[in-house]
Design a protein around this motif. Structure first.
Motif, PDB file in Angstrom:
ATOM      1  N   THR A   1      20.081  69.935  13.188  1.00 60.21           N
ATOM      2  CA  THR A   1      18.605  70.327  12.419  1.00 60.21           C
ATOM      3  C   THR A   1      17.792  70.917  13.190  1.00 60.21           C
ATOM      4  O   THR A   1      16.588  71.315  12.548  1.00 60.21           O
ATOM      5  N   TYR A   2      17.969  71.328  14.286  1.00 56.79           N
ATOM      6  CA  TYR A   2      16.965  72.141  14.918  1.00 56.79           C
ATOM      7  C   TYR A   2      17.473  73.872  15.231  1.00 56.79           C
ATOM      8  O   TYR A   2      18.782  73.822  15.491  1.00 56.79           O
ATOM      9  N   PRO A   3      16.719  74.669  14.902  1.00 60.96           N
ATOM     10  CA  PRO A   3      15.474  74.830  14.445  1.00 60.96           C
ATOM     11  C   PRO A   3      15.284  74.364  12.842  1.00 60.96           C
ATOM     12  O   PRO A   3      14.338  74.357  12.618  1.00 60.96           O
ATOM     13  N   VAL A   4      16.236  74.369  12.257  1.00 61.99           N
ATOM     14  CA  VAL A   4      16.233  74.163  10.801  1.00 61.99           C
ATOM     15  C   VAL A   4      17.509  73.525  10.727  1.00 61.99           C
ATOM     16  O   VAL A   4      18.572  73.484  11.233  1.00 61.99           O
ATOM     17  N   GLN A   5      17.606  72.628   9.380  1.00 64.55           N
ATOM     18  CA  GLN A   5      18.899  72.020   8.972  1.00 64.55           C
ATOM     19  C   GLN A   5      19.951  73.126   8.824  1.00 64.55           C
ATOM     20  O   GLN A   5      19.966  74.161   8.172  1.00 64.55           O
TER      21      GLN A   5
END
Length: 345
Positions: free
Chosen positions: A135-139
């Motif tokens: 999930t990092y930095p986005v899903q």
């Protein structure tokens, strides 16, 4: 013969479907097998092994004349043959225990599923999008190509010939679910079918116990029926079930019959007796003995998958599933939910 609760099919009803050419081929293969057994020496590299090779070539010749009999090693490239041989050898081995037997049964049905559905040259590619735990930095998501076989599998009903076929049917339904872009879970139809092992192959009887069967006729009509029985010896169980259903006015769009091992005679009977039926088998064995046991065979696949019932206290389907244990029931939870709905509702 039938009454309100039982349908009985006799062996002579099945032999009527065979042609004279079928009977001649069966006689030829049996004579070759009998001759081989006279001098059987497992380590004889020039005698016994050569005889088995000749039988294999004869079986391949016969199957080439019957396009509805699909044998894995006859249909796939040579590189895949070793995989089939390893799996079959483990399933045949008297030293293979229960957990290994279940594992290699799963392997076998995954291979059969590919043979029937995904390895065809006409199959187009589809896509599956998977949400990952990152999930990092986005899903994060991943995209993978898979065969687009929705039209082939999402009209299916899993037809189970209890009891030995229960786990193989769950495995096949799981494969359907995994390849469906909609995560389609097959409906289940459960048929309590058995044969009288006190009889010989020539006078065998097949009994369909309607009282202990669970199915919805409306759910079966016009669908693609999938049967997954580890062993196809005589073909009598499948023909009994299908002929009963057709007599009730329901008809399949197609029938696919998946076996780990099939006797030549069983494959011929099934594909002769039933319209639009294809028999997929990982391995074709040449003959049966008088008791209708496949030779060389692998023993009672139902007992090796499920354990033995006590005659005075046979398990019902709920107890049978419970005995599979949490590993199996967790892996096939969606399939078990469908089975539960079929039995209880």
């Amino acid at each position: 013969m039938k009454n309100a609760e039982r349908i009985i099919l006799k062996a002579e009803d099945l032999d009527g479907y065979l042609t004279q050419k079928d009977l001649d081929d069966l006689a030829l293969v049996k004579s070759m097998y009998d001759e081989t057994l006279k001098t059987f020496e497992p380590l004889d590299k020039t005698g016994t092994l050569a005889s088995f090779d000749k039988i294999g070539h004869e079986l391949q010749r016969i199957c080439a004349e019957h396009p509805n009999i699909k044998v894995f090693s006859f249909e796939t490239d040579e590189g895949s043959h070793a995989e089939a041989s390893r799996v079959i050898s483990k399933l045949r081995d008297v030293n293979t225990g229960h957990h290994e037997f279940v594992y290699y049964s799963q392997r076998a049905y995954e291979m059969l599923f590919r043979l029937a559905y995904t390895d065809q040259p006409s199959v187009k590619k589809g896509h599956i999008v998977v949400k990952t735990p990152v999930t990092y930095p986005v899903q994060n998501y991943a995209v993978h190509k898979i065969p687009d076989i929705d039209a082939e599998i999402e009209n299916s009903v899993m037809c189970v010939m209890l009891r030995g076929a229960l786990l193989p049917s769950m495995i096949m339904s799981k494969e359907v679910q995994e390849y469906s872009s909609h995560k389609f879970v097959t409906p289940f139809a459960l048929f309590k079918i058995s044969r009288d092992d006190s009889k010989k192959e020539s006078d065998m009887e097949y009994v369909l116990d309607l009282k202990k069967s669970f199915f919805n006729l409306e759910e079966l009509d016009g669908k693609d029926w999938i049967f997954a029985d580890p062993m196809n010896a005589t073909g009598g169980s499948l023909v009994t079930v299908v002929k009963y259903l057709e007599a009730q006015g329901v008809h399949p769009r197609s029938i696919k019959f998946f076996n780990v091992i099939s006797a030549l005679k069983g494959s011929l009977r099934v594909t002769r007796a039933l319209k639009n039926c294809t028999c997929y088998t990982l391995w074709l064995d040449p003959v049966m003995n008088e008791k209708a046991y496949i030779m060389p065979g692998l023993g009672d696949a139902g007992d090796r998958l499920n354990g033995c019932d006590r005659k005075e206290n046979p398990r019902n389907i709920i107890r049978l599933i419970a005995d599979y244990g949490s590993h199996i029931t967790g892996l096939y939870s969606d399939q078990l939910k469908k089975i539960e709905e079929t039995v209880l509702e």
